[in-house]
Design an enzyme around this catalytic site. Structure first.
Site, PDB file in Angstrom:
ATOM      1  CB  CYS A  28      -0.920  -0.012   1.227  1.00 54.85           C
ATOM      2  SG  CYS A  28      -2.339   1.107   1.073  1.00 54.85           S
ATOM      3  CG  ASP A  66      -3.437  -0.150  10.148  1.00 56.48           C
ATOM      4  OD1 ASP A  66      -2.328  -0.491  10.586  1.00 56.48           O
ATOM      5  OD2 ASP A  66      -3.592   0.786   9.336  1.00 56.48           O
TER       6      ASP A  66
END
Length: 206
Positions: free
Chosen positions: A6, A127
């Site tokens: 990402c 996360d």
């Protein structure tokens, strides 16, 4: 083991990292992020090789703006990092998108939030909790994922580095789908150390 990288935006860097057999590549459309790629040229995500899916990452973006970006770049997968409700997620799915929902984890209570999203998303991204909406470079307590008993698969994110290969390989949760790599593989925000990414992929897939 699915691999998502990402925070990409440089065309040459994107092409090199995408050639390593990853599954997803994330492009962040969020101006406060140092990895924001708003205004990126269409050919960059448009040139991803077959088998690598581009993922549009956004934070609390209105649907009309989100779909304008989706249409411009040809994305069919979005990752939501804000306070988007299950109804918003369901609406995006009903309009044909694959939906990932990031969830900040800091204690076992954090995972209780997952039940609200069952059926309205395709994948969680667990996360490290942060007001910055990701990119902390820090890990949360991975032992907490044992308490997740939902049906939706998840990617593990937050501070993952090359030194974590062995620990990740030992994860046996039935809904563990893979990892999301970002800041620990960078030479600068939005620029990945391609050799380091390649080494991680080689070691995790042994």
């Amino acid at each position: 083991m699915k691999i998502k990288v990402c925070g990409m935006r440089d065309g040459v860097n994107v092409a090199e990292v995408a050639s390593f057999g990853i599954d997803y590549m994330g492009f962040i459309f969020y101006p406060p992020s140092p990895r924001d790629c708003s205004g990126m040229e269409e050919w960059i995500p448009g040139g991803l090789p077959e088998g690598v899916k581009g993922v549009m990452v956004s934070v609390n973006m209105p649907e009309d703006e989100l779909f304008a970006i989706v249409k411009r770049y040809g994305f069919d997968t979005v990752q939501l990092h804000g306070d988007e409700s299950p109804d918003v997620c369901s609406s995006l799915k009903e309009r044909g998108l694959t939906v990932f929902k990031a969830l900040g984890v800091h204690d076992s209570k954090s995972l209780e939030e997952t039940s609200r999203y069952e059926g309205s998303i395709d994948m969680f991204v667990f996360d490290t909790a942060s007001s910055k909406r990701g990119g902390t470079g820090k890990k949360f307590d991975w032992s907490l994922i044992a308490e997740y008993d939902g049906e939706t698969p998840f990617l593990l994110s937050g501070g993952i580095g090359l030194e974590d290969v062995a620990e990740i390989s030992r994860i046996e949760h039935p809904k563990f789908a893979g990892v999301d790599l970002n800041s620990r593989f960078e030479t600068a925000p939005g620029i990945k150390d391609a050799a380091l990414v390649k080494t991680f992929i080689k070691e995790i897939k042994i």
